[in-house]
Design a protein around this motif. Structure first.
Motif, PDB file in Angstrom:
ATOM      1  N   HIS A 225      -8.738 -16.044   6.219  1.00  0.00           N
ATOM      2  CA  HIS A 225      -7.502 -16.622   6.743  1.00  0.00           C
ATOM      3  C   HIS A 225      -6.491 -16.859   5.620  1.00  0.00           C
ATOM      4  O   HIS A 225      -5.277 -16.644   5.806  1.00  0.00           O
ATOM      5  N   ARG A 226      -6.966 -17.274   4.459  1.00  0.00           N
ATOM      6  CA  ARG A 226      -6.068 -17.433   3.316  1.00  0.00           C
ATOM      7  C   ARG A 226      -5.546 -16.081   2.855  1.00  0.00           C
ATOM      8  O   ARG A 226      -4.358 -15.937   2.518  1.00  0.00           O
ATOM      9  N   LEU A 227      -6.408 -15.082   2.872  1.00  0.00           N
ATOM     10  CA  LEU A 227      -5.982 -13.741   2.490  1.00  0.00           C
ATOM     11  C   LEU A 227      -4.978 -13.176   3.490  1.00  0.00           C
ATOM     12  O   LEU A 227      -4.074 -12.411   3.124  1.00  0.00           O
ATOM     13  N   SER A 228      -5.128 -13.555   4.757  1.00  0.00           N
ATOM     14  CA  SER A 228      -4.216 -13.071   5.789  1.00  0.00           C
ATOM     15  C   SER A 228      -2.785 -13.546   5.531  1.00  0.00           C
ATOM     16  O   SER A 228      -1.824 -12.836   5.857  1.00  0.00           O
TER      17      SER A 228
ATOM     18  N   ALA B  16       2.305  -1.135  -4.131  1.00  0.00           N
ATOM     19  CA  ALA B  16       1.015  -0.448  -3.979  1.00  0.00           C
ATOM     20  C   ALA B  16      -0.106  -1.242  -4.636  1.00  0.00           C
ATOM     21  O   ALA B  16      -1.229  -1.320  -4.118  1.00  0.00           O
ATOM     22  N   ALA B  17       0.182  -1.873  -5.790  1.00  0.00           N
ATOM     23  CA  ALA B  17      -0.836  -2.692  -6.463  1.00  0.00           C
ATOM     24  C   ALA B  17      -1.191  -3.914  -5.627  1.00  0.00           C
ATOM     25  O   ALA B  17      -2.373  -4.280  -5.502  1.00  0.00           O
ATOM     26  N   ARG B  18      -0.181  -4.566  -5.032  1.00  0.00           N
ATOM     27  CA  ARG B  18      -0.455  -5.717  -4.163  1.00  0.00           C
ATOM     28  C   ARG B  18      -1.285  -5.298  -2.946  1.00  0.00           C
ATOM     29  O   ARG B  18      -2.238  -5.996  -2.557  1.00  0.00           O
TER      30      ARG B  18
ATOM     31  N   THR C   1      -6.298  -5.243   0.182  1.00  0.00           N
ATOM     32  CA  THR C   1      -7.251  -4.436   0.945  1.00  0.00           C
ATOM     33  C   THR C   1      -8.623  -4.398   0.276  1.00  0.00           C
ATOM     34  O   THR C   1      -9.649  -4.367   0.970  1.00  0.00           O
ATOM     35  N   SER C   2      -8.667  -4.423  -1.054  1.00  0.00           N
ATOM     36  CA  SER C   2      -9.967  -4.443  -1.745  1.00  0.00           C
ATOM     37  C   SER C   2     -10.721  -5.736  -1.439  1.00  0.00           C
ATOM     38  O   SER C   2     -11.940  -5.722  -1.210  1.00  0.00           O
TER      39      SER C   2
ATOM     40  N   ASP D 264     -11.897  -5.512   2.186  1.00  0.00           N
ATOM     41  CA  ASP D 264     -13.026  -4.578   2.306  1.00  0.00           C
ATOM     42  C   ASP D 264     -14.307  -5.186   1.736  1.00  0.00           C
ATOM     43  O   ASP D 264     -15.397  -4.979   2.279  1.00  0.00           O
ATOM     44  N   ALA D 265     -14.179  -5.949   0.639  1.00  0.00           N
ATOM     45  CA  ALA D 265     -15.364  -6.587   0.058  1.00  0.00           C
ATOM     46  C   ALA D 265     -15.980  -7.598   1.016  1.00  0.00           C
ATOM     47  O   ALA D 265     -17.215  -7.654   1.171  1.00  0.00           O
ATOM     48  N   LEU D 266     -15.135  -8.394   1.676  1.00  0.00           N
ATOM     49  CA  LEU D 266     -15.658  -9.353   2.655  1.00  0.00           C
ATOM     50  C   LEU D 266     -16.327  -8.637   3.819  1.00  0.00           C
ATOM     51  O   LEU D 266     -17.415  -9.032   4.268  1.00  0.00           O
ATOM     52  N   ARG D 267     -15.704  -7.599   4.311  1.00  0.00           N
ATOM     53  CA  ARG D 267     -16.253  -6.886   5.479  1.00  0.00           C
ATOM     54  C   ARG D 267     -17.580  -6.216   5.136  1.00  0.00           C
ATOM     55  O   ARG D 267     -18.556  -6.319   5.899  1.00  0.00           O
TER      56      ARG D 267
END
Length: 241
Positions: A101-104, A134-136, A141-142, A145-148
């Motif tokens: 949620h914080r990442l969202s 692109a870096a952000r 996304t990394s 993806d790590a959480l998923r």
């Protein structure tokens, strides 16, 4: 007395009216939430389709912005679905969901920036912002993806552990069900008591007949009601008339 009855009836009527109004309001709110969810889903589907078309059909700054937005939205949505599906079975994923949620918040901010840049007329300036954008996008996304992947690997590991434990329990139960094979191997075949007694009786009868000079008596048949193993059904004796 009549006044009290009238008062009670009036209170009951008002209670029923209030209850009906409450139920109506709740139903209307639930219907409104359902309509909002349907509209949000339809809007997301349209936006994703548009972004996918732009990412494949356009080149340059516009195509790159569309690819960044599509990658961000796809990764965040997949991670959200994976965490929400697993949190009901694994309570430890609540902390992961809170981090998501914080990442969202960062993902929504980036998506709004990308959306505004799609309307920016100065394409040269937007092109200069693309490396930082692109870096952000890659960082967000990394992390998603790590959480998923961690949540899915945890679910697979728990399933494998449960299957291993279940297989071990089934092996133990299967061995217990086959207890007679071990007893036969260690103790050998169980002698038939009826056959031994019949053999001894026939030997004694033969010896007595030879001494008396008469014919040997018939061999006594084993009792059909006696069986060698406890799981076999006892044979019914023949009826004689």
């Amino acid at each position: 007395m009549e006044a009290a009855i009238i008062t009670i009836m009036a209170l009951l009527f008002l209670s029923f009216v209030a209850l009906g109004a409450y139920v109506t309001v709740k139903a209307a709110k639930a219907a409104a939430r359902g309509v909002d969810r349907t509209l949000d889903q339809a809007r997301r589907t349209v936006e994703d389709t548009t972004l996918r078309a732009k990412s494949f059909g356009q080149t340059g700054v516009a195509g790159e912005l569309a690819r960044l937005r599509l990658s961000l939205r796809t990764s965040m949505r997949a991670t959200q679905e994976a965490l929400q599906a697993g949190v009901g079975e694994d309570a430890s994923l609540k902390e992961s969901l809170a981090l998501f949620h914080r990442l969202s918040g960062h993902a929504r901010e980036l998506d709004e920036d990308l959306k505004r840049l799609e309307k920016e007329p100065d394409r040269a300036w937007v092109s200069g912002q693309l490396p930082e954008l692109a870096a952000r996008t890659e960082r967000i996304t990394s992390s998603a993806d790590a959480l998923r992947r961690a949540a899915r690997e945890r679910a697979v590991r728990f399933a494998e552990d449960d299957l291993s434990t279940l297989s071990a329990q089934i092996d133990v139960e299967a061995g217990a069900l086959r207890h007679w094979t071990e007893s036969e191997t260690t103790q050998g075949p169980v002698p038939d008591a009826a056959s031994d007694s019949a053999t001894g009786a026939s030997g004694q009868s033969g010896q007595a007949a030879s001494r008396d000079g008469g014919e040997p008596s018939a061999i006594t048949a084993p009792d059909p009601r006696r069986t060698a193993y406890p799981w076999e059904k006892s044979a019914r004796p023949e009826t004689t008339t």
